[in-house]
Design a protein around this motif. Structure first.
Motif, PDB file in Angstrom:
ATOM      1  N   LEU A  63       0.802  -1.168   0.074  1.00  0.00           N
ATOM      2  CA  LEU A  63       0.062  -0.022  -0.135  1.00  0.00           C
ATOM      3  C   LEU A  63       0.935   1.317   0.055  1.00  0.00           C
ATOM      4  O   LEU A  63       0.361   2.442  -0.460  1.00  0.00           O
ATOM      5  N   GLY A  64       2.006   1.100   0.273  1.00  0.00           N
ATOM      6  CA  GLY A  64       3.002   2.338   0.582  1.00  0.00           C
ATOM      7  C   GLY A  64       4.064   2.255   1.252  1.00  0.00           C
ATOM      8  O   GLY A  64       4.500   0.788   1.488  1.00  0.00           O
ATOM      9  N   GLU A  65       5.026   3.120   1.883  1.00  0.00           N
ATOM     10  CA  GLU A  65       6.070   2.849   2.687  1.00  0.00           C
ATOM     11  C   GLU A  65       5.622   2.523   4.022  1.00  0.00           C
ATOM     12  O   GLU A  65       4.904   3.180   4.680  1.00  0.00           O
ATOM     13  N   ILE A  66       6.283   1.289   4.611  1.00  0.00           N
ATOM     14  CA  ILE A  66       6.017   1.033   5.955  1.00  0.00           C
ATOM     15  C   ILE A  66       7.307   1.316   6.840  1.00  0.00           C
ATOM     16  O   ILE A  66       8.297   1.425   6.237  1.00  0.00           O
ATOM     17  N   TYR A  67       7.105   1.637   8.113  1.00  0.00           N
ATOM     18  CA  TYR A  67       8.218   2.038   8.893  1.00  0.00           C
ATOM     19  C   TYR A  67       7.921   1.961  10.376  1.00  0.00           C
ATOM     20  O   TYR A  67       6.481   1.736  10.611  1.00  0.00           O
ATOM     21  N   ASP A  68       8.635   2.319  11.320  1.00  0.00           N
ATOM     22  CA  ASP A  68       8.335   2.054  12.824  1.00  0.00           C
ATOM     23  C   ASP A  68       7.647   0.683  12.961  1.00  0.00           C
ATOM     24  O   ASP A  68       6.633   0.597  13.591  1.00  0.00           O
ATOM     25  N   ILE A  69       8.490  -0.148  12.261  1.00  0.00           N
ATOM     26  CA  ILE A  69       7.842  -1.423  12.581  1.00  0.00           C
ATOM     27  C   ILE A  69       8.188  -2.282  13.837  1.00  0.00           C
ATOM     28  O   ILE A  69       9.228  -2.510  14.265  1.00  0.00           O
ATOM     29  N   VAL A  70       7.155  -2.786  14.564  1.00  0.00           N
ATOM     30  CA  VAL A  70       7.392  -3.511  15.737  1.00  0.00           C
ATOM     31  C   VAL A  70       6.740  -4.758  15.709  1.00  0.00           C
ATOM     32  O   VAL A  70       5.528  -4.841  15.618  1.00  0.00           O
ATOM     33  N   VAL A  71       7.347  -5.765  16.256  1.00  0.00           N
ATOM     34  CA  VAL A  71       6.661  -7.123  16.186  1.00  0.00           C
ATOM     35  C   VAL A  71       7.143  -7.515  17.500  1.00  0.00           C
ATOM     36  O   VAL A  71       8.370  -7.962  17.741  1.00  0.00           O
ATOM     37  N   GLU A  72       6.013  -7.809  18.302  1.00  0.00           N
ATOM     38  CA  GLU A  72       6.591  -8.259  19.797  1.00  0.00           C
ATOM     39  C   GLU A  72       5.912  -9.812  20.091  1.00  0.00           C
ATOM     40  O   GLU A  72       4.725  -9.925  19.813  1.00  0.00           O
ATOM     41  N   ASN A  73       6.783 -10.508  20.621  1.00  0.00           N
ATOM     42  CA  ASN A  73       6.288 -11.879  21.271  1.00  0.00           C
ATOM     43  C   ASN A  73       5.552 -11.924  22.212  1.00  0.00           C
ATOM     44  O   ASN A  73       6.088 -11.769  23.281  1.00  0.00           O
ATOM     45  N   MET A  74       4.217 -11.641  22.320  1.00  0.00           N
ATOM     46  CA  MET A  74       3.411 -11.500  23.711  1.00  0.00           C
ATOM     47  C   MET A  74       3.454 -12.705  24.467  1.00  0.00           C
ATOM     48  O   MET A  74       3.360 -12.787  25.578  1.00  0.00           O
ATOM     49  N   GLU A  75       3.683 -13.936  23.954  1.00  0.00           N
ATOM     50  CA  GLU A  75       3.999 -15.267  24.906  1.00  0.00           C
ATOM     51  C   GLU A  75       4.956 -15.159  25.804  1.00  0.00           C
ATOM     52  O   GLU A  75       4.991 -15.355  26.922  1.00  0.00           O
ATOM     53  N   ARG A  76       6.192 -14.697  25.045  1.00  0.00           N
ATOM     54  CA  ARG A  76       7.427 -14.584  25.845  1.00  0.00           C
ATOM     55  C   ARG A  76       7.146 -13.354  26.817  1.00  0.00           C
ATOM     56  O   ARG A  76       7.713 -13.446  28.183  1.00  0.00           O
ATOM     57  N   GLN A  77       6.535 -12.323  26.556  1.00  0.00           N
ATOM     58  CA  GLN A  77       6.148 -11.017  27.568  1.00  0.00           C
ATOM     59  C   GLN A  77       5.475 -11.755  28.710  1.00  0.00           C
ATOM     60  O   GLN A  77       5.477 -11.244  30.034  1.00  0.00           O
ATOM     61  N   ALA A  78       4.291 -12.684  28.295  1.00  0.00           N
ATOM     62  CA  ALA A  78       3.493 -13.156  29.505  1.00  0.00           C
ATOM     63  C   ALA A  78       4.267 -14.217  30.489  1.00  0.00           C
ATOM     64  O   ALA A  78       3.856 -14.275  31.625  1.00  0.00           O
ATOM     65  N   ASN A  79       5.484 -14.601  30.064  1.00  0.00           N
ATOM     66  CA  ASN A  79       6.291 -15.585  30.709  1.00  0.00           C
ATOM     67  C   ASN A  79       7.439 -14.732  31.470  1.00  0.00           C
ATOM     68  O   ASN A  79       8.199 -15.168  31.928  1.00  0.00           O
ATOM     69  N   GLY A  80       7.237 -13.229  31.417  1.00  0.00           N
ATOM     70  CA  GLY A  80       8.297 -12.368  32.096  1.00  0.00           C
ATOM     71  C   GLY A  80       9.362 -12.190  31.436  1.00  0.00           C
ATOM     72  O   GLY A  80      10.577 -11.748  31.893  1.00  0.00           O
ATOM     73  N   LEU A  81       9.536 -12.634  30.225  1.00  0.00           N
ATOM     74  CA  LEU A  81      10.780 -12.389  29.250  1.00  0.00           C
ATOM     75  C   LEU A  81      10.633 -11.220  28.355  1.00  0.00           C
ATOM     76  O   LEU A  81       9.460 -10.837  28.239  1.00  0.00           O
ATOM     77  N   GLN A  82      11.707 -10.835  27.765  1.00  0.00           N
ATOM     78  CA  GLN A  82      11.591  -9.683  26.629  1.00  0.00           C
ATOM     79  C   GLN A  82      11.065 -10.025  25.695  1.00  0.00           C
ATOM     80  O   GLN A  82      11.353 -11.183  25.114  1.00  0.00           O
ATOM     81  N   GLY A  83       9.835  -9.456  25.175  1.00  0.00           N
ATOM     82  CA  GLY A  83       9.163  -9.807  24.059  1.00  0.00           C
ATOM     83  C   GLY A  83       9.935  -9.563  22.783  1.00  0.00           C
ATOM     84  O   GLY A  83       9.509  -9.806  21.529  1.00  0.00           O
TER      85      GLY A  83
END
Length: 83
Positions: A63-83
């Motif tokens: 659709l266009g230029e993409i930026y400020d991309i963040v993909v976080e692993n919420m399963e790791r975060q729920a286990n107290g780890l860095q996502g």
């Protein structure tokens, strides 16, 4: 265990972007939940929980230029780890 593992966020910069069209495409073609597609015809912010973040990125890049991309692993975060 979470149904959708990845919190996917990004910005799309382009021309004649449509929140409604983007929302409809993602809802109908990419499995996930908690979709937000907000902005105007030149800049849209996407937030989506999915197991296939690459599909979101591929679609949005079409659709266009993409930026400020963040993909976080919420399963790791729920286990107290860095996502």
């Amino acid at each position: 265990m979470l149904e959708y593992k990845f919190d996917t966020q990004l910005l799309i910069e382009g021309h004649n972007l449509s929140e409604d069209a983007i929302n409809e495409y993602i809802t109908n073609n990419i499995e996930g939940d908690c979709l937000l597609a907000v902005g105007d015809d030149e800049l849209i912010k996407i937030h989506f929980h999915t197991n296939t973040p690459w599909n979101v990125l591929e679609y949005c890049a079409s659709l266009g230029e993409i930026y400020d991309i963040v993909v976080e692993n919420m399963e790791r975060q729920a286990n107290g780890l860095q996502g």
